[in-house]
Design an enzyme around this catalytic site. Structure first.
Site, PDB file in Angstrom:
ATOM      1  N   HIS A 165       6.764 -13.961 -16.000  1.00 60.77           N
ATOM      2  CA  HIS A 165       7.139 -13.426 -17.309  1.00 60.77           C
ATOM      3  C   HIS A 165       5.948 -13.560 -18.253  1.00 60.77           C
ATOM      4  CE1 HIS A 165      11.774 -14.094 -16.912  1.00 60.77           C
ATOM      5  NE2 HIS A 165      11.479 -12.836 -16.710  1.00 60.77           N
ATOM      6  N   CYS A 259      11.372 -20.279 -23.006  1.00 64.16           N
ATOM      7  CA  CYS A 259      12.432 -19.758 -22.138  1.00 64.16           C
ATOM      8  C   CYS A 259      13.815 -20.103 -22.680  1.00 64.16           C
ATOM      9  CB  CYS A 259      12.284 -20.324 -20.730  1.00 64.16           C
ATOM     10  SG  CYS A 259      10.934 -19.594 -19.777  1.00 64.16           S
TER      11      CYS A 259
END
Length: 266
Positions: A165, A259
């Site tokens: 990511h 996150c």
């Protein structure tokens, strides 16, 4: 200058490492949910001590990665672009997060047609959104998000599977500058970043490897994994206030402070 933020988080009551969808995850090693909750509570407390607002979404049994709220959506100007997960295991999280926004009065909500994992691969600055692709989010989602949000989207190619990511390899320091690990990006994307951010903070491979770039900044205070020592020192030299946190248990699933943190931009 610090700016008060509004974050959405999900308590890791059901956190576990039951499958492997990134190089950080080892089901045989597992994870301790009680420790993860303690570490997450300290992260939430750090945000609240800084004066930020934290809203909560209820965790759902059977969704051990729902704690990673950043992946649940992208919110800019009160408009909510939902997530469509690449992995079957996380698929139900997208509708769950979208439902939360609908139930809390967000009227401009889009269920995406393209695969994307929210703020995992979309990071918002003042005038542009940086968007990652290569592992999880389809480049077609970059176009879909730009059309829906009306904000320019710049595509960045990720090439190292450990940094699957964008938010594992880069974080906005403020609305006009970033910190990033060059080795996570293709040569072309490295050049784009050099041109866009000539004064960026460059992280070492060692600090990237402890997810030091999965950090959250309000423009003055940076909440960052405690192990990222050199990166923290450089940020201090730039005049930023460093708030180290220990999220070692959640890192077993490839997660860090960012996150766990979805920013709601009004």
């Amino acid at each position: 200058m610090a700016h008060t933020r509004h974050y959405l988080m999900c308590r890791p009551d059901h956190f576990a490492v039951e499958y492997a969808i990134n190089p950080w995850m080892d089901p045989d090693a597992g994870a301790d949910a009680a420790t993860a909750v303690q570490q997450w509570e300290r992260l939430k407390g750090a945000y609240e001590e800084l004066g930020h607002t934290v809203s909560l979404i209820d965790p759902i049994p059977g969704l051990p990665d729902m704690v990673f709220a950043a992946n649940g959506a992208l919110v800019v100007g009160g408009r909510v672009y939902g997530a469509r997960f690449a992995s079957v295991e996380r698929g139900p999280e997208g509708p769950a997060y979208l439902r939360w926004f609908q139930e809390h009065g967000y009227g401009t909500v889009m269920e995406p047609t393209q695969t994307n994992e929210g703020e995992g691969d979309f990071l918002t600055l003042d005038d542009v959104i940086l968007a990652g692709t290569g592992f999880r989010t389809a480049i077609t989602a970059h176009k879909e998000a730009q059309e829906f949000l009306g904000v320019p989207v710049v595509t960045l190619q990720l090439v190292d599977p450990r940094y699957y990511h964008l938010d594992t390899a880069l974080f906005p320091i403020d609305g006009s500058n970033v910190a990033y690990y060059p080795g996570a990006f293709s040569r072309g994307s490295q050049e784009v970043l050099r041109r866009m951010f000539p004064d960026a903070v460059l992280a070492s491979a060692e600090d990237a490897a402890v997810l030091g770039l999965n950090a959250v900044s309000d423009g003055r205070n940076v909440v960052i994994n405690a192990e990222a020592a050199d990166l923290s020192l450089e940020l201090k030299r730039r005049g930023l206030n460093i708030i180290p946190v220990d999220l070692s248990e959640l890192r077993k699933a490839g997660g860090g402070p960012k996150c766990c943190t979805l920013e709601i931009r009004a």
